[in-house]
Structures are given as C-alpha cells and as structure tokens.
Design an enzyme around this catalytic site. Sequence first.
Site, PDB file in Angstrom:
ATOM      1  N   LYS A  57      -0.742   1.542   7.000  1.00 57.22           N
ATOM      2  CA  LYS A  57      -0.974   1.924   5.608  1.00 57.22           C
ATOM      3  C   LYS A  57      -2.174   1.183   5.025  1.00 57.22           C
ATOM      4  O   LYS A  57      -3.004   1.780   4.327  1.00 57.22           O
ATOM      5  CB  LYS A  57       0.272   1.620   4.765  1.00 57.22           C
ATOM      6  CG  LYS A  57       1.392   2.621   4.908  1.00 57.22           C
ATOM      7  CD  LYS A  57       2.498   2.347   3.893  1.00 57.22           C
ATOM      8  CE  LYS A  57       3.569   3.429   3.961  1.00 57.22           C
ATOM      9  NZ  LYS A  57       4.623   3.204   2.953  1.00 57.22           N
ATOM     10  N   ALA A  60       0.839  -1.207   0.000  1.00 64.84           N
ATOM     11  CA  ALA A  60       0.000   0.000   0.000  1.00 64.84           C
ATOM     12  C   ALA A  60       0.870   1.251   0.000  1.00 64.84           C
ATOM     13  O   ALA A  60       0.577   2.223   0.685  1.00 64.84           O
ATOM     14  CB  ALA A  60      -0.929  -0.003   1.210  1.00 64.84           C
ATOM     15  N   CYS A  82      11.987   3.526   3.874  1.00 59.21           N
ATOM     16  CA  CYS A  82      11.764   3.116   5.265  1.00 59.21           C
ATOM     17  C   CYS A  82      12.850   2.137   5.720  1.00 59.21           C
ATOM     18  O   CYS A  82      13.188   2.089   6.903  1.00 59.21           O
ATOM     19  CB  CYS A  82      10.380   2.503   5.430  1.00 59.21           C
ATOM     20  SG  CYS A  82       9.968   1.238   4.232  1.00 59.21           S
ATOM     21  N   GLY A 133       0.813   1.007  -4.767  1.00 57.31           N
ATOM     22  CA  GLY A 133      -0.342   0.337  -4.165  1.00 57.31           C
ATOM     23  C   GLY A 133      -1.521   1.273  -3.963  1.00 57.31           C
ATOM     24  O   GLY A 133      -2.682   0.895  -4.204  1.00 57.31           O
ATOM     25  N   ALA A 174       9.936 -10.368  -0.508  1.00 56.06           N
ATOM     26  CA  ALA A 174       8.483 -10.496  -0.593  1.00 56.06           C
ATOM     27  C   ALA A 174       8.044 -10.780  -2.025  1.00 56.06           C
ATOM     28  O   ALA A 174       7.118 -11.553  -2.261  1.00 56.06           O
ATOM     29  CB  ALA A 174       7.814  -9.227  -0.069  1.00 56.06           C
ATOM     30  N   ARG A 175       8.708 -10.157  -2.982  1.00 57.88           N
ATOM     31  CA  ARG A 175       8.366 -10.408  -4.384  1.00 57.88           C
ATOM     32  C   ARG A 175       8.598 -11.872  -4.749  1.00 57.88           C
ATOM     33  O   ARG A 175       7.783 -12.496  -5.422  1.00 57.88           O
ATOM     34  CB  ARG A 175       9.201  -9.508  -5.296  1.00 57.88           C
ATOM     35  CG  ARG A 175       8.630  -8.107  -5.459  1.00 57.88           C
ATOM     36  CD  ARG A 175       9.507  -7.311  -6.399  1.00 57.88           C
ATOM     37  NE  ARG A 175       8.814  -6.138  -6.900  1.00 57.88           N
ATOM     38  CZ  ARG A 175       9.337  -4.923  -6.911  1.00 57.88           C
ATOM     39  NH1 ARG A 175      10.526  -4.718  -6.415  1.00 57.88           N
ATOM     40  NH2 ARG A 175       8.662  -3.917  -7.408  1.00 57.88           N
ATOM     41  N   CYS A 209      14.639 -22.638 -15.293  1.00 58.80           N
ATOM     42  CA  CYS A 209      14.343 -21.909 -14.054  1.00 58.80           C
ATOM     43  C   CYS A 209      14.171 -22.885 -12.901  1.00 58.80           C
ATOM     44  O   CYS A 209      13.427 -23.860 -13.006  1.00 58.80           O
ATOM     45  CB  CYS A 209      13.070 -21.078 -14.229  1.00 58.80           C
ATOM     46  SG  CYS A 209      12.560 -20.201 -12.737  1.00 58.80           S
TER      47      CYS A 209
END
Length: 614
Positions: A74, A27, A175, A31, A123-124, A436
């Site tokens: 957020k 967010a 951040c 986001g 996180a991705r 992959c």
Amino acid sequence: MVARVAGVFDEKLTEAIANSKILVVGAGGIGCEILKNLVLTGFPQIEIIDLDTIDVSNLNRQFLFHKEHVGKSKAQVAKDSALSFNPHVNIVAHHDSVISNDYSVSYFKEFSIVMNALDNRVARNHVNRMCLAANVPLIETGTAGYAGQVELIKKGMTQCYECQPKAAQKTFPGCTIRNTPSEPIHCIVWAKHLFNQLYGEEDPDQDVSPDTADPEAAGDAGASALSTEGNASGNVERKSTRAWAAETNYDPEKLFTKLFGDDIRYLLLMENLWKKRRPPTPLTWDNLPGKDETPTPHSGLPDQRVWSVHECAKVFSESCNALSADLRSRPDGDHLVWDKDDKSAMDFVTACANIRAHIFGIPLKSRFEVKSMAGNIIPAIATANAIVAGLAVLRAQAILKGNIDSCTSVYLRPKVNHRGQLFVPERTLTAPNPKCYVCAPKPEVGLACDLKQLTLKDLTSAFKEGLNMLAPDATVEGRGLVVLSSEPGETEHNDLKTLAELGLSDGCALLVDDFLQSYEVRVRLQQADGEGSWRLITDPDAPAPAPASASASASASASANGANGAADPKPGPSRPRLDSDSDMEIVEEDDAGEPVAKPKRRRTVAPDEIVELC
C-alpha cells in the site's frame, strides 16, 4: 502545486510548507486521502509507513489503488500514484510496521508534523507515545460510518491519545477479520460475513477468505489473478462464494474443507503475516480435536457450555443443512436474514466462529457469549474519509502558521444538528489529564494484586495489556534490582514465581520502561488479599483497594479501575482488549448547539460492533 501559486497562501504559510517534512502513518482509506491532499497542497517532503498489502475489497474507496495493484505494498503504490499528481514532491514509502525499532524517537524528531491514519489501537498508542517523546505535533484521525473526527495531540498543550479511557473496542479492520484475527469478536464478525456470503444478502466487502482467484497478499500467493482479464468496466469477475457453495449443494464437508482447510493453507502462503504472529493451523474434517473426548460436565445452562471443535463441526453440519433447506424453499433470488434469535443462524455463527478461533489459537466462546457479542456492522464510507482527511490537512496548515490554539478537535456528524452544523468543533483545546499515566510530568499508576498469587508472567501481562507496553523492563526503585527484562533469556526463569517469592512487598515501587516507546512509568504495588488477577489504580489519591471478588471486580469503583483517572475500566485479563479501526467520540451539545467543554469519554459511535474495511 497550490502552495506554489502566488496569492493562494500568505508568505508565512508558503515558506512554512516549503520547509516542512510530514510523516503519514497508514495508507488506507484516510491515509490515501491525506497523501493526495498533501501533494496537491505542495508539501515537498513526505514519508508514509504502512505494513499492509492491497486487497480487492480496498478498491471501492482507496482511490490510489487499482486492479493491477492488488497484492502490492500500500505504501509504495500510494507513493507512485500520488507522484502522478505532483512529481515535484519527494515521497519516501516504507512497507513496514511503525512499531519497528527502525522508527525511534530520533526518527520522529525529523518531522514537522505526524498524521495518523491507522486502523488499530496498539499502533495508535505507540505513535502517541513516540510523538510525546519527540515533542512533535500529532494529528489523529478516525471515521466510523458517516461520523469522523480530527484531533491534535501536542505535548503539554492537549490531552494525549491515552488521556481518556477507551470503551471496549467495537471497530475492527477488515483485513484483521479476514487474515489475522486475534480476538473472539473478530471470528464472530467473520462468521456473520460467511452467513451472508452463503445464505444472506451478498456484499463484496464481506468476502471471508483469501479467494484463490485473487492475490490478497504479497509474494506469489494468488498471483495468477493478476493475469485475469477484466470485464468492460475493468473489474475482475469472480465466482462468488455462494455460487461455489451452490455447486456443491452446500455440502458441509466440502464447505468445511475450503473454509477451514484450503483457505487457511492459502493464508500461510502470506509469509509476512506470520513473522511476528502465531501462524494458523488448518483443520481436516476427519481428524478434529475433541472427537474421542467426553463432553466436559457443565452445571449451568446448555448455552453456557463451550463446545469442543468436534462438536462445533457437528453443529456446523446440522446448521448448514437446515439453512440450505430454508434457502431452497424460498423463491429464486430471495435470501435469508441473519437473526440472533434464529436457532440455525445462531448455531451456524457460533460453530464457525469457534472453529476459526481454534485455528488461530483464540479462546473459544459459548453460544450464550457469542449471541451477546454479535451485532450490526457499519462499513467504511469514502466521503467520510475524504472529509476527515481534508480537515486534517487544514489543521496541519494552521500548525505550520503557528496558530496551534485554533486547532481544536473537530467532529463530523452523521447528520446536521439543529443549528445546521455538520462539523462540530470544540471551543478550546482540551487540556491534558493530570493523572494520565502516559503524558503526566511524572507518570504513576498503582497495581492492586495479591502478591502471593500474581506471577512475574502475570505482571508482564499487566504491563502489556493494562499499560499498552510493547517491551517492558522493570527495576525496583531505590535498589536497582532488575525484576523484568525484555531481553530474551534474562528473567524468563522467574516467570512462574510469585511477586512475593521475588521479594516484592506491599508499597514497593517499580520503575517500568519501554525502550521501544521511550516511555517510563512508576508502578506502586498494592497488596489486595483474594484478588484473583490485577487491577490498575490510576488515581494516586485513591484509597487502597478492598479484596476483590468475582462480582466486585465487575463493578470496580472509578478510583480503582485502571481507567487512567476516569470512570471506565481498563482491560485486564478479565476484560479483553479489542483492536479498533476508528476510535470515535460522542460530543454532547448545550442548548446553543455548541459542544460542551468538559472531560470527554471516548467511545464508539454505535452500540454494536463496527467493521471498518481497511
């Protein structure tokens, strides 16, 4: 909203939107824009996940947030603000990490589409793997300055987020820089921001510490700022870092006490940040590590020796005095410009970066290394975020209509090309990389190491750093012997044993899985005499690796470098992985001005580090 207005969308799309359920992960800048677009389009069911709280520096581009929201979740505030646009939408907000066990494969299967607006690679990677396991389309977005991209990831149809190697990361969330650094480069960028705050051209987005005049975390930390009266424009007026420093006459001890003592103690009040992280350790000027130690002998150049914390404090004091004198000698209103070739400026950044690194348990770097890592900073651009978010929602509409073949990757260029294009689409969907180790039908990778030297603890690091796993478990193929367990206390007693001592030999195959990611890969162990660390070999047809020396490992061949079947090296213990805020892709064009359809390599847009303020 738009979907409910007759004639805007065709009947098929209108029905598809009405029956859809969308997950937005993140967010922040992108986001907020995605959420706004979704609710105004008329998507009826939306969930949004974000662990962050709202920072003052977010307010200039994350338009769903305002002064009164600083310090709040957020995700929750984004939900409340978006509902003011369309109260008929059902939005569920989660103030949480998407990596949490609560968001399993079954959770992801509930959604028609997942839209990523994340600010870090870990996180991705995780969302990529969860969407592959759930077979849910993932729309990946990213920006860096004026550039951006939107990419569809669909199991079996397109390459996944990890199909192509990522260059060493040079983009970082703001951040992370201010609150939770985890790499030396984070501390270096912070130190450069501090230089500008004290001596250079001031920028509110480069505030370096959780100023006690503003709440920059959840809970009671800094809550007094919520009662601060705004000016005529509604903004909170704060005393700048430079104004405060000038009042102290740039006293090095007072600066040190605030930056590395008081501000760190303030960060510790943000308890949510330290639930799964090592908390920082505040320092005091009179009791610094290395004070009574003799400098470690070093045979190389002076700049290649790593200073102790006490030495860093001494250099900090000397450089502060020199820079302050330089600033005072200039006309009123003038400022210094950071230059890596200026001795005092470089000393200041090196000392500050290393002191902060020590506080957060990060390895210290030599002045030579800091100088080579320091570079330019490119901020987030609100318009780029808005454009990319708009493209992402258009792609979501195409997916719901069943036109998935039209959802090629789109790149936002910083300036128009010779054909007048600002948006450059791929000609076709990019096929998955057959080698992959994430999305191949039977993922397999080789691990070259000296079995007599590599310990089980090192093997765990290889899985986490090289294969991006979170909680790896490993068993010996055909034997069912558990070598590594993510359950506490099950295999830790073997951490210091070598793989040879555990009975693992050359050619042995391990079945490694991560239950948090619903991901499994077969890992072939390959003996490499003299190999000081480990290397991933992603090409199953590659020859067995030769013994690696220090110089050889720096120029490993493309077939044995852990680049997921491509030419760029994967991070290992000697190749640090740096989190990114936006993974950008450089698109080469042919003479007709169209993107060239060929295997792509992800890399950042600029040659120096980029800070995307989250």
